[in-house]
Design a protein around this motif. Structure first.
Motif, PDB file in Angstrom:
ATOM      1  N   TYR A   1       0.826  -1.210   0.000  1.00 25.25           N
ATOM      2  CA  TYR A   1       0.000   0.000   0.000  1.00 25.25           C
ATOM      3  C   TYR A   1       0.862   1.261   0.000  1.00 25.25           C
ATOM      4  O   TYR A   1       0.604   2.211  -0.726  1.00 25.25           O
ATOM      5  N   PHE A   2       1.927   1.260   0.807  1.00 24.44           N
ATOM      6  CA  PHE A   2       2.737   2.470   0.928  1.00 24.44           C
ATOM      7  C   PHE A   2       3.792   2.592  -0.161  1.00 24.44           C
ATOM      8  O   PHE A   2       4.167   3.705  -0.530  1.00 24.44           O
ATOM      9  N   TYR A   3       4.305   1.468  -0.652  1.00 26.67           N
ATOM     10  CA  TYR A   3       5.409   1.525  -1.600  1.00 26.67           C
ATOM     11  C   TYR A   3       5.023   1.119  -3.013  1.00 26.67           C
ATOM     12  O   TYR A   3       5.888   0.964  -3.864  1.00 26.67           O
ATOM     13  N   GLY A   4       3.732   0.929  -3.287  1.00 28.49           N
ATOM     14  CA  GLY A   4       3.316   0.589  -4.644  1.00 28.49           C
ATOM     15  C   GLY A   4       3.518   1.782  -5.561  1.00 28.49           C
ATOM     16  O   GLY A   4       3.153   2.911  -5.222  1.00 28.49           O
ATOM     17  N   GLU A   5       4.092   1.548  -6.744  1.00 25.94           N
ATOM     18  CA  GLU A   5       4.397   2.660  -7.649  1.00 25.94           C
ATOM     19  C   GLU A   5       3.123   3.342  -8.139  1.00 25.94           C
ATOM     20  O   GLU A   5       2.963   4.521  -7.925  1.00 25.94           O
ATOM     21  N   PRO A   6       2.206   2.665  -8.806  1.00 24.68           N
ATOM     22  CA  PRO A   6       0.911   3.327  -8.934  1.00 24.68           C
ATOM     23  C   PRO A   6       0.184   3.099  -7.608  1.00 24.68           C
ATOM     24  O   PRO A   6       0.156   1.981  -7.088  1.00 24.68           O
ATOM     25  N   GLN A   7      -0.367   4.141  -7.043  1.00 24.38           N
ATOM     26  CA  GLN A   7      -0.986   4.026  -5.718  1.00 24.38           C
ATOM     27  C   GLN A   7      -2.104   2.981  -5.754  1.00 24.38           C
ATOM     28  O   GLN A   7      -3.027   3.075  -6.541  1.00 24.38           O
ATOM     29  N   LEU A   8      -1.981   1.964  -4.889  1.00 25.37           N
ATOM     30  CA  LEU A   8      -2.960   0.885  -4.840  1.00 25.37           C
ATOM     31  C   LEU A   8      -4.057   1.220  -3.850  1.00 25.37           C
ATOM     32  O   LEU A   8      -3.843   1.946  -2.878  1.00 25.37           O
ATOM     33  N   THR A   9      -5.217   0.637  -4.093  1.00 26.03           N
ATOM     34  CA  THR A   9      -6.291   0.761  -3.114  1.00 26.03           C
ATOM     35  C   THR A   9      -6.019  -0.232  -1.985  1.00 26.03           C
ATOM     36  O   THR A   9      -5.116  -1.067  -2.061  1.00 26.03           O
TER      37      THR A   9
ATOM     38  N   GLU B 271      -6.627  -3.794  -3.234  1.00 25.56           N
ATOM     39  CA  GLU B 271      -5.545  -4.248  -4.114  1.00 25.56           C
ATOM     40  C   GLU B 271      -4.276  -4.542  -3.315  1.00 25.56           C
ATOM     41  O   GLU B 271      -3.569  -5.514  -3.602  1.00 25.56           O
ATOM     42  N   SER B 272      -3.985  -3.731  -2.324  1.00 25.97           N
ATOM     43  CA  SER B 272      -2.793  -3.994  -1.523  1.00 25.97           C
ATOM     44  C   SER B 272      -2.964  -5.245  -0.670  1.00 25.97           C
ATOM     45  O   SER B 272      -2.001  -5.993  -0.455  1.00 25.97           O
TER      46      SER B 272
END
Length: 123
Positions: free
Chosen positions: A36-44, A47-48
């Motif tokens: 959630y915090f380090y996903g390149e496209p911001q994940l919901t 999704e995280s």
């Protein structure tokens, strides 16, 4: 006459079942937070969660595959050791057979000390 009884407190026998469940939940949650915090496209959040627990499932499957690979590798190594031992035994047999034949022929060809064909007849 006073007797004292000392008993150990009863422990739950199913405690070992909770440890892996808690571990899986904790690791899946940690991987989800990381996704959630380090996903390149911001994940919901959903999704995280899927990415975290899916990654944990991948890690577990990879570890099981590694254990299976180690077991198969050990069995293959055992078969290799048996085959190598058989090859060494066969090589020694092939190399030692002429030597044994020569020794046996030499033992059979030597002459006895007396000229009598049946020394047991003189006893």
């Amino acid at each position: 006459m006073a007797t004292t009884e000392y008993r150990e407190p009863a422990r739950s026998s199913a405690a070992w079942l909770y440890v892996p469940v808690i571990l899986v939940l904790f690791l899946g949650g940690a991987l989800s937070v990381g996704a959630y915090f380090y996903g390149e496209p911001q994940l919901t959040v959903a999704e995280s969660l899927v990415a975290g627990f899916g990654g944990l499932a991948g890690i577990i499957i990879g570890l099981l595959g590694a254990v299976f690979g180690v077991i198969v590798g050990l069995i293959g190594a055992l078969i290799g050791v048996v085959a190598a031992g058989g090859a060494v035994a066969m090589t020694l047999f092939i190399l030692a057979s002429p030597v044994l034949a020569i020794v046996l022929i030499a033992l059979l060809m030597r002459r006895s000390k007396s000229d009598c064909p049946d020394p047991a007849a003189h006893e």
